[in-house]
Design an enzyme around this catalytic site. Sequence first.
Site, PDB file in Angstrom:
ATOM      1  N   LYS A  30      65.930  35.218  74.915  1.00 36.85           N
ATOM      2  CA  LYS A  30      66.610  35.478  73.874  1.00 36.85           C
ATOM      3  C   LYS A  30      67.734  34.417  73.612  1.00 36.85           C
ATOM      4  CE  LYS A  30      66.450  40.673  74.427  1.00 36.85           C
ATOM      5  NZ  LYS A  30      67.118  41.798  74.801  1.00 36.85           N
ATOM      6  N   GLN A  63      71.492  44.752  77.422  1.00 36.30           N
ATOM      7  CA  GLN A  63      70.071  44.976  78.245  1.00 36.30           C
ATOM      8  C   GLN A  63      69.848  46.046  78.790  1.00 36.30           C
ATOM      9  OE1 GLN A  63      67.612  42.769  77.391  1.00 36.30           O
ATOM     10  NE2 GLN A  63      66.377  43.873  78.585  1.00 36.30           N
ATOM     11  N   ASP A 109      70.030  45.857  67.758  1.00 35.86           N
ATOM     12  CA  ASP A 109      68.833  46.302  68.438  1.00 35.86           C
ATOM     13  C   ASP A 109      68.524  47.987  67.531  1.00 35.86           C
ATOM     14  OD1 ASP A 109      67.471  45.799  70.423  1.00 35.86           O
ATOM     15  OD2 ASP A 109      68.412  46.638  71.860  1.00 35.86           O
TER      16      ASP A 109
END
Length: 311
Positions: free
Chosen positions: A57, A101, A124
Amino acid sequence: MATARGGRVIDGAAVARDLRHDAAVQTAELRAAGMTPGLAVILVGDDPASAVYVRAKGRACEEAGMHSVTLRLPADTTEAQLLSHVEALNRDEAIHGILVQMPLPRQIRAEEVIRRIRPEKDVDGFHPVNVGKLLIGERDGFAPCTPAGVQELLRRAGVQTKGAECVVLGRSNIVGKPMAALMMQSGESADATVTVCHSRTRELKSHTRRADILIAAIGKARFVTPDMVKPGAVVIDVGINRVEDPTAKNGYRLVGDVDFDGVRQLASLITPVPGGVGPMTIAMLLRNTVRSARMTLERRSVATPSGAGAR
């Protein structure tokens, strides 16, 4: 799309490259307007797979010209400590997207962390506000990256979804539920008739064999076999599973939830693993972050009309 024996293979890696290029172009435009899109990723602990994903990422952001921040916290980080970092990023005007994460260590409640991210920075797409907006069809929220990536693959492959029978295997909050919500909405690459199947579904094959579009997201290696698929169906494989392979360098290889070699003989279109849905997740994350930055710039423009403050 590459041609395989049977149906065509959707090249997710190629589509993802196009999307990342688009993100870079839009980032350059925003930077020229004084706004650099910024993404912050928080990694708690030292899970190897998560660490690899976080590094990917970061590289993707840098390649697109975006501002990238990665916070690596020890595995014994408390929930309060993690939330304090989230709050600091919420206040940071250089950050437009925050991603924590998963999975998190056992002492931290993932749902509490997600709720503390400001919805406008939840790129997200898991905050309850964004989940609600997705469900009722509002367009100013963020959809989870993997389901949104699947929908983008369908769009670019020219799949006719309007009125199609779409069967989603899996009801997770990350893929299954938002995937179903996206496909049943009114609009492009949607308007499908959606069935969600899960571990308690009876007569599973009777559902999957009816599907014009079959989306597998259950986390079981090669679960979908040819006898479960209607000839000519579009098959999207979201699964990523490790299976032992003594011939591979690492002793394993990645396979999906679909028996690719068997099912591709029946499918009109199919995604491979790797190289199908996987690359789309990061690409859609960049898209969401750029969009968040653009919306921030638009809010500032409304708050500060042209010429305001001039002397």
